[in-house]
Scaffold this active site. Structure first.
Site, PDB file in Angstrom:
ATOM      1  N   ASP A 182      -7.967  -2.093   3.206  1.00 20.40           N
ATOM      2  CA  ASP A 182      -7.172  -2.986   2.371  1.00 20.40           C
ATOM      3  C   ASP A 182      -6.341  -3.860   3.321  1.00 20.40           C
ATOM      4  OD1 ASP A 182      -5.509  -2.531  -0.854  1.00 20.40           O
ATOM      5  OD2 ASP A 182      -5.966  -4.318   0.312  1.00 20.40           O
TER       6      ASP A 182
HETATM    7  C1  GLC Z   1      -4.442  -6.535  -1.777  1.00 18.17           C
HETATM    8  C2  GLC Z   1      -4.911  -5.463  -2.732  1.00 18.17           C
HETATM    9  C3  GLC Z   1      -6.399  -5.390  -2.852  1.00 18.17           C
HETATM   10  C4  GLC Z   1      -6.986  -6.777  -2.698  1.00 18.17           C
HETATM   11  C5  GLC Z   1      -6.752  -7.189  -1.252  1.00 18.17           C
HETATM   12  C6  GLC Z   1      -7.298  -8.579  -0.946  1.00 18.17           C
HETATM   13  O1  GLC Z   1      -3.349  -6.083  -1.054  1.00 18.17           O
HETATM   14  O2  GLC Z   1      -4.429  -4.149  -2.529  1.00 18.17           O
HETATM   15  O3  GLC Z   1      -6.702  -4.803  -4.115  1.00 18.17           O
HETATM   16  O4  GLC Z   1      -8.361  -6.770  -2.994  1.00 18.17           O
HETATM   17  O5  GLC Z   1      -5.391  -7.128  -0.906  1.00 18.17           O
HETATM   18  O6  GLC Z   1      -6.604  -9.532  -1.662  1.00 18.17           O
END
Ligand code: GLC
Length: 735
Positions: free
Chosen positions: A264
């Site tokens: 993430d």
């Molecule tokens: C965010 C979220 C995740 C998302 C990623 C990209 O922090 O936790 O669900 O897909 O970053 O935007």
């Protein structure tokens, strides 16, 4: 390309080039000035040459733009390897669908599949290759803001929606036109942080984790989901992004996931504040050894993996396996043959927000609405009585009807309830007032200073609406949460709508007994007082682009509300975490033993205020007792459970028939109800139909005392009814 060609390419790549493929930056690092920023920029510092080596970017879309970015990127790559473009296309790209929690309330996975197919077509035309969804974190604590992003609290229902969403996005081949790769997230158990506190530690026994929390993700793996994302949280004090057991043994070894694993946002770098990595070099090693293929939005892999390999602290073979998975994903998308895949300005123009997609979004929204109360059948309203209708509240004329993971390029093409209701009753005059603003001017919500009314303006707006309510036959109040009060970084200790909205409801209900309240929200809210002051309550979640049309159609009876709650509602926030599949305990509270030393609280009813599966229709239904074709089964036989469902009302309506099982006694305690089947049935007034469910031994399996998965002989109860509180049941024995 053939696999051998990919292997030859890998063998010819330098270590720097291979590591570059394992890095994802957002598009701002490529000079893109309208990048969607979905997290902190952290300490990422990269130079132009380093950016050229990165294998994927997130946060931007647009056919012509991405074609140009792809051309530039490939020119800068020593082997001209195409870039992967990724974005959060969670519930629609530009045609916005209801939030996933609402979609779960449809109890119609096909609906989510269709929404995903449409989202994929629009996103693919805009040049995207991968979406960061489905989010399958089991959500059992409404204080956590991201409950809006999941299908809900039940493992089985989540697994059904997981399969449908992955199939909708990916189709049978990623290289097909209009298909993009899905990404199951957030692995794992992100939805159960202590106290409902965003990003906090998750404490789960391995038994509970395996029993309840893996099922949803497994549904996506079984549907061949091609990417997975690590979760921000630590699970039992081990951050997921460094959790080798979780990623290599469970996700890949046991569950069979063979796609790309992306961290993430900045989660690799965040291993340092988590307190499990002393520095970026250690973070790089931990994440790589855990099996993280792509480092999203940090420079840890980019700046520290090479040294670690050259110092023999990590095996380059781990890098090769990661890069091979990344190249395979690019190859499965057909990018080596066609780097632009489906990017087409012409298709964008034809597909995005086209009538067919809007219509689908409207139909989807209708199916997610849950009718919580309908006293004296005040709903549906008669269009011919629209002259006597007052519609008020902060959502009565608002375009902000989409969830927090929706990124429409403009809200201008999202009709309001006022516009759609006025269209619906052409010629008659509905009275509209603002009633109140969501917040007082200057209130802070998620670091943003909200605009709203000052106390004097609020009082005047409420007073004006009270006066109008005195003259109205019926009043529709459109109230709720603001869309940023759910989503990432939105945990709340209160599950109430703002007090100024409650003030409006209290004062209007004093002068008009026919209040219909429409609630917008991304989570279960405290509904006790709202329902007490309303004759009817329709829960519409965050319904998306055509939410207003859907609400109008349901309020006037053109369409019927068929949603059933996929997440339980509490009497009050203090009950959280809360879910229906609870245990009886050693001192059950029963009608015969309602008090004393019994499970629960002394100050409120301990069961949910509205339990999973609950929802009303515009008609009524009767269930016959459950009948079984046998009272015994073995591991090799099956039982068919049947009810006769009758529409006892006066209009055609749809019921979601739910089948729950209870393993009365096992080597570990078992929940009093577990959803094992559901079927939506539409019947004309007076019509009856037999509804059957087949019960087979695999449905009876669980994580037993010795941690093996299997069934155990004994007595089981089967319930078939309208929601998880049904007592309409009978029993059978597994020999
Ligand atoms: C965010 C979220 C995740 C998302 C990623 C990209 O922090 O936790 O669900 O897909 O970053 O935007």
């Amino acid at each position: 390309m053939e696999r051998e060609q990919l292997q030859a390419l890998l063998a010819d790549m330098s270590l720097e080039e291979k590591i570059g493929q394992m890095v994802q930056l957002n598009a701002s690092f490529l000079g893109n000035n309208d990048t969607l920023i979905t997290g902190p920029m952290g300490t990422v510092s990269v130079d132009a040459d380093e950016v050229k080596l990165c294998g994927t970017i997130l946060g931007t879309a647009g056919a012509d733009k991405l074609k140009e970015l792809q051309k530039q990127a490939m020119e800068g790559q020593p082997h001209h390897i195409p870039m992967l473009f990724m974005m959060d296309v969670i519930n629609g790209f530009q045609t916005i669908f209801p939030i996933p929690l609402a979609q779960g309330c449809s109890f119609e996975p096909e609906l989510a599949k269709q929404g995903a197919q449409i989202a994929a077509k629009e996103a693919a035309a805009a040049g995207l290759h991968v979406t960061f969804t489905p989010m399958l974190d089991l959500t059992r604590d409404a204080r956590w803001g991201r409950v809006m992003e999941s299908p809900g609290e039940d493992p089985y229902l989540n697994s059904c929606f997981a399969k449908a969403m992955v199939e909708g996005f990916q189709g049978s081949s990623l290289s097909e036109k209009g298909r993009i790769s899905a990404c199951l997230k957030h692995f794992a158990a992100y939805g159960y942080p202590e106290g409902g506190r965003e990003y906090d530690n998750v404490e789960l026994s391995e038994r509970t984790f395996r029993q309840d929390y893996l099922t949803g993700y497994q549904g996506a793996v079984d549907a061949n989901c091609r990417m997975a994302m690590t979760s921000f949280n630590s699970l039992n004090r081990v951050p997921s992004t460094a959790n080798r057991w979780l990623m290599r043994d469970v996700l890949r070894g046991e569950m069979g996931f063979d796609g790309v694993l992306i961290s993430d946002y900045a989660a690799v770098e965040e291993l340092i504040p988590h307190g499990i990595a002393a520095d970026k070099r250690e973070a790089a090693k931990l994440a790589l050894e855990a099996g993280v293929d792509i480092d999203m939005m940090s420079d840890v892999y980019l700046h520290y993996l090479k040294d670690a390999v050259e110092a023999k602290e990590v095996d380059e073979a781990l890098i090769d396996e990661a890069v091979m998975r990344i190249l395979t994903l690019k190859n499965d998308l057909g990018l080596f043959e066609n780097p632009d895949k489906d990017a087409s300005a012409e298709d964008e123009k034809a597909l995005i927000l086209c009538d067919a997609h809007r219509q689908a979004a409207c139909e989807a929204a209708v199916k997610t609405f849950v009718l919580l109360k309908n006293e004296a059948q005040i709903l549906p309203l008669a269009k011919e009585e629209a002259d006597g209708l007052l519609v008020s509240g902060p959502y009565a004329d608002s375009r902000l009807l989409c969830g927090s993971w929706s990124f429409p390029s403009t809200y201008d093409n999202i009709p309001t309830i006022r516009e759609r209701m006025t269209e619906a009753v052409s010629g008659q005059k509905i009275t509209f007032t603002e009633g109140c603003s969501l917040f007082y001017d200057g209130e802070i919500v998620k670091d943003h200073t909200m605009e709203g009314m000052n106390p004097e303006q609020m009082e005047a707006a409420i007073a004006e609406t009270v006066e109008a309510a005195k003259k109205a036959k019926n009043v529709v109040l459109c109230l709720g949460e603001y869309y940023t009060q759910t989503g990432e970084g939105s945990s709340r200790t209160s599950l109430q709508i703002s007090q100024n909205q409650m003030e409006l409801l209290r004062r209007v209900s004093e002068v008009n007994e026919n209040v219909i309240t429409v609630i917008f929200s991304g989570r279960p809210l405290e509904m006790t007082e709202i329902e007490a002051l309303s004759k009817a309550v329709l829960y519409v979640w965050m319904p998306g682009t055509e939410g207003a049309k859907a609400i109008t159609d349901v309020l006037f009876g053109e369409k019927e509300p068929t949603g059933r709650l996929s997440m339980s509602f509490p009497h009050r926030a203090a009950q959280e975490p809360l879910y229906y599949s609870r245990f009886q305990g050693g001192r059950p509270r029963t009608p015969q033993e309602p008090r004393g030393f019994r499970i629960g609280y002394i100050d409120i009813e301990y069961r949910p205020y509205h339990s999973f599966g609950y929802g009303l229709s515009y008609s009524t239904f009767n269930y016959s007792p459950v009948s079984l074709d046998s009272s015994e089964m073995t591991a090799n036989s099956r039982i068919t459970a049947k009810v006769t469902l009758t529409n006892t009302g006066n209009r055609r309506a749809t019921e979601t028939v739910q089948m729950y099982l209870r393993d009365v006694s096992g080597s570990v305690i078992r929940p009093m109800r577990e959803l094992k089947g559901f079927e939506k049935v539409t019947l004309d007034p007076g019509e009856s139909r037999d509804i059957s469910f087949v019960i087979e031994e695999p449905m009876l399996r669980f994580v037993r005392m010795d941690m093996s998965v299997g069934s155990e002989p004994g007595r089981f109860e089967v319930f078939i009814g309208a929601d998880s509180t049904t007592e309409n049941g009978t029993a059978f024995v597994l020999k």
